[in-house]
Design an enzyme around this catalytic site. Structure first.
Site, PDB file in Angstrom:
ATOM      1  N   ASP A  29       0.832  -1.209   0.000  1.00 13.31           N
ATOM      2  CA  ASP A  29       0.000   0.000   0.000  1.00 13.31           C
ATOM      3  C   ASP A  29       0.866   1.257   0.000  1.00 13.31           C
ATOM      4  OD1 ASP A  29      -2.316   1.505   0.149  1.00 13.31           O
ATOM      5  OD2 ASP A  29      -3.147   0.388   1.835  1.00 13.31           O
TER       6      ASP A  29
ATOM      7  N   ASP B  36     -10.750   1.852  -3.067  1.00 11.08           N
ATOM      8  CA  ASP B  36     -11.302   1.587  -1.734  1.00 11.08           C
ATOM      9  C   ASP B  36     -12.822   1.631  -1.761  1.00 11.08           C
ATOM     10  OD1 ASP B  36      -8.948   1.152  -0.462  1.00 11.08           O
ATOM     11  OD2 ASP B  36      -8.794   3.136   0.449  1.00 11.08           O
TER      12      ASP B  36
HETATM   13  C1  GLA Z   1      -5.737   1.674   2.293  1.00 14.82           C
HETATM   14  C2  GLA Z   1      -6.107   0.530   1.378  1.00 14.82           C
HETATM   15  C3  GLA Z   1      -7.134  -0.341   2.037  1.00 14.82           C
HETATM   16  C4  GLA Z   1      -6.600  -0.857   3.340  1.00 14.82           C
HETATM   17  C5  GLA Z   1      -6.152   0.292   4.216  1.00 14.82           C
HETATM   18  C6  GLA Z   1      -5.422  -0.199   5.436  1.00 14.82           C
HETATM   19  O1  GLA Z   1      -6.782   2.564   2.438  1.00 14.82           O
HETATM   20  O2  GLA Z   1      -6.527   1.006   0.146  1.00 14.82           O
HETATM   21  O3  GLA Z   1      -7.497  -1.400   1.195  1.00 14.82           O
HETATM   22  O4  GLA Z   1      -5.534  -1.736   3.095  1.00 14.82           O
HETATM   23  O5  GLA Z   1      -5.304   1.187   3.533  1.00 14.82           O
HETATM   24  O6  GLA Z   1      -4.990   0.819   6.240  1.00 14.82           O
END
Ligand code: GLA
Length: 732
Positions: A477, A547
């Site tokens: 990420d 997300d």
């Molecule tokens: C980001 C990612 C999510 C998740 C969160 C965890 O927002 O896109 O899918 O992994 O971080 O903190």
């Protein structure tokens, strides 16, 4: 496929049966463009294309009096002589001059393609591609320039990049070094870009081209959800299946610019590369700078034709390793089920139920390390939290393996929370400008990945977690933009290198992990789809698309993503309802019907759904296992745009056209309207397909269409919000 050098006329012809790309040494010695389009016959001399009308009032010199660069198409235009358009590069020399002129010296043609150093790029075997390298020199600046062109045997594609070398004794400063420029003879195109923001990524937007420029860029340090580094030029009448379209895809994940500029003579110049804004690269004697790659594709088969080209090229010549062309495991991710509030038992509970449903891989998301119970702490401390993982990552991974599932986990290696041991020990390891406050993003700072020791340290920590643990997957990420960009390690004159050196650091860590753990499937992520680009696909074959897991919004996001990126790369999961981002409740059927056209997985606790839904989940997983090869690697066509109607549809067709699966989605009901028909694409006209127990010719399904009242068991009699159908067609 061939590349021909006509030494008398000084012209190169790159062609492959689909496209021709013809360039020449111009009367001033720089490289010019003669033609880019549908494949045409080779000819010794096409210099009649060169304009010598002398309209412009500035010409180059007496000997070339009738030649003006402004009135001709350039290949990699320089600043300061007679081209008044936006230049492809700019070099500040010791005396302060930025004027340059690189003239042809030599060239090399060879089968295959060279890799780029430390950068992602398409690759090809000797039978798959041919490369032309043109060597040019600026004798005053004392520099050489290599322009590299690769043409692929099976794809209407030219991959381009450039390399600068300082051959003199004094230091020069490159202040602009784009990857490609394409000058086109007429501006009758529209510009299509893929814009958005967090949770609404890659929404297509079409802009008119008129005198002046249109452009998009990122200055965030990541390619960004705001503007994707992929643009299309299309003729105004180009649709999904017919008409000319030219794509420009940047194989890079940091700051970029893409621009189309139309001058008053109708020359349309398209430029793509690292954003010159915030970029300066000093070159001392003997040093070189290599730009990232831009992949240019052209088709007469409409936007679907263009997408198909990128899908095939990226599946076969960009994505690497074990997972190339391999159906992806069906995973369950605990993020939306638990956020950071979990212990081993809670995780195993989710895993057990998932296993019962047929899920193949468990992914432990954020919160397993350091003091990470919320997003204020822990990033940078890549050590298991013993309260959550009493036997470490390896202990949990083995327990999940014992259930019969593979195991993977989440990292965000480029980041650090001020509340972390790493930051307390190394406060100078972040990107921060002396004397200035550092802006936080999600309560975190960005590590200075332009520094090798920082990258090495993170590698060392991750290696300890990975060592001895049976890890099959990593979600990488990156959750904030870069600000106050400054590296304490570099002197003032090198601060303009930091953004690019940062990206090179990210790529180096990816490469090291990939080499050390070749079995691991990497999924890139950046607050969802904030760094969804061709550069990332070189390291991570799939990317968490957004997300926003709401199925209805996801139709739009995945539809937009499909223009430039293969379905095999689109991370798509079924999550809980009401959806955490939109509050919308959509049936589990529709949620899966959308996620099938991606890597497919679940992002919820299956213990919390009804028995009927759980039975359906088992069926969904069975269906995906049977069909994922086709869904992820078949030929994909967009059929109905959710940006233009309240419905959407797409289809994937097997290479032999004997099997196809299409999805039809109703985003919003239209009361008292006729259901109508859905025209399919990509089928064989003459084959007879069985759909819902009835037989239809391919041409019938593609021209008359599927009667929507025939869909599903009951059929689309009255349309309802959020209903959807996924149907399988098989040739008789
Ligand atoms: C980001 C990612 C999510 C998740 C969160 C965890 O927002 O896109 O899918 O992994 O971080 O903190």
């Amino acid at each position: 496929m061939n590349i021909i050098w006509h030494s008398k006329s000084k012209q190169f012809h790159l062609y492959n049966g689909k496209i021709s790309y013809i360039i020449c040494v111009t009367p001033v010695g720089e490289m010019g463009n003669i033609y880019f389009g549908k494949c045409i016959h080779d000819k010794e001399d096409m210099s009649y294309v060169i304009n010598r009308f002398g309209l412009s009032n500035v010409v180059v010199d007496a000997a070339t009096e009738s030649y003006s660069m402004e009135l001709n198409r350039q290949e990699y235009p320089s600043f300061g002589t007679t081209d008044f358009g936006t230049q492809a590069f700019e070099i500040e020399q010791e005396n302060g001059s930025k004027v340059s002129s690189f003239v042809y010296k030599d060239h090399k043609i060879f089968p295959g393609k060279r890799g780029l150093t430390g950068l992602p790029a398409t690759y090809a075997s000797e039978s798959e591609a041919m490369t032309l390298e043109v060597y040019l020199e600026d004798e005053v600046a004392k520099m050489s320039l290599t322009l590299s062109y690769t043409i692929f045997e099976d794809h209407p594609v030219i991959a381009r990049h450039a390399v600068f070398k300082n051959t003199g004794m004094s230091t020069v400063r490159i202040t602009r070094a784009l990857s490609a420029c394409l000058d086109l003879p007429d501006p009758d195109y529209e510009w299509m870009q893929f814009s958005g923001a967090w949770a609404r990524e890659r929404i297509p937007e079409v802009r008119k081209i008129s005198t002046g420029s249109v452009s998009i860029e990122s200055k965030r340090g990541a390619s960004s959800a705001n503007q994707n580094p992929f643009v299309i030029l299309k003729r105004p009448n180009t649709d999904e299946n017919t008409g000319e379209a030219i794509g420009f895809s940047f194989v890079y994940s940091g700051n970029f610019i893409a621009q189309a500029e139309c001058d008053t003579f109708g020359r349309l110049r398209v430029l793509m590369g690292i954003n010159p804004n915030r970029f300066t690269w000093p070159l001392s004697a003997g040093e070189s700078f290599e730009t990232p790659e831009t992949v240019i594709a052209r088709t007469d088969c409409g936007l679907n034709g263009l997408s198909r080209t990128y899908h095939e090229l990226y599946n076969n010549n960009l994505i690497r390793g074990k997972w190339k062309n391999t159906p992806r495991p069906i995973l369950i991710n605990n993020w939306e089920a638990t956020f950071m509030d979990f212990d081993e038992e809670r995780i195993l509970n989710i895993a057990r139920k998932a296993k019962e449903a047929g899920v193949e891989l468990f992914v432990l998301d954020d919160g397993w390390f350091g003091e990470r119970d919320d997003d204020f702490a822990g990033l940078g401390d890549w050590v298991e939290n013993p309260k959550k993982l009493p036997q470490g990552m390896s202990g949990l991974a083995r327990k999940v393996n014992a259930l019969g599932m593979k195991f993977g986990f989440w990292i965000e290696p480029e980041m650090v929370n001020p509340n972390s041991n790493l930051y307390r020990r190394h406060p100078d390891w972040v990107l921060a400008t002396p004397g200035r406050k550092s802006s936080l993003g999600r309560h975190q700072l960005v590590l200075d990945f332009s520094r090798k020791e920082v990258v090495d340290h993170i590698y060392g920590m991750l290696e300890k977690v990975l060592a001895g643990a049976p890890i099959s997957y990593i979600k990488w990420d990156m959750n904030r933009s870069l600000t106050e960009v400054f590296s304490t390690e570099l002197p003032a004159e090198k601060q303009g290198m930091v953004y690019h050196k940062y990206m090179m650091g990210v790529y180096s860590l990816y490469e090291r992990l990939r080499n050390e753990y070749p079995e691991i499937l990497f999924e890139s992520c950046s607050s969802g789809g904030n760094r969804y680009d061709a550069g990332m696909l070189y390291y991570a074959p799939q990317a968490w698309c957004s997300d926003n897991t709401d199925a209805i919004d996801r139709i739009r996001i995945q539809y937009g993503t499909s223009y430039g990126y293969p379905i095999s790369s689109i991370g798509a999961h079924v999550s809980a309802v009401p959806n955490q981002q939109t509050g919308r409740s959509v049936s589990i059927t529709t949620r899966a019907n959308v996620a099938y056209f991606g890597t497919f997985g679940y992002e919820l606790d299956l213990n919390h759904i009804s028995d009927e839904e759980f039975d359906e989940v088992k069926e969904q997983i069975k269906f995906m296992k049977e069909n994922r090869e086709l869904l992820q690697f078949g030929t994909f066509y967009r059929l109905r745009s959710p940006f233009e109607t309240d419905q959407s549809a797409w289809i994937v067709v097997s290479k032999d056209r004997r099997k196809a699966i299409f999805g039809f989605y109703c985003l919003r009901s239209n009361v008292n309207s006729l259901p109508g028909f859905l025209k399919l694409a990509g089928l064989s006209e003459d084959m007879v397909y069985v759909l819902g127990g009835e037989e239809y010719y391919g041409d019938e399904l593609m021209n008359l269409g599927v009667t929507l009242t025939k869909l599903g068991k009951g059929g689309l009699t009255t349309s309802q919000d959020f209903v959807s159908y996924v149907e399988v067609l098989e040739a008789r």
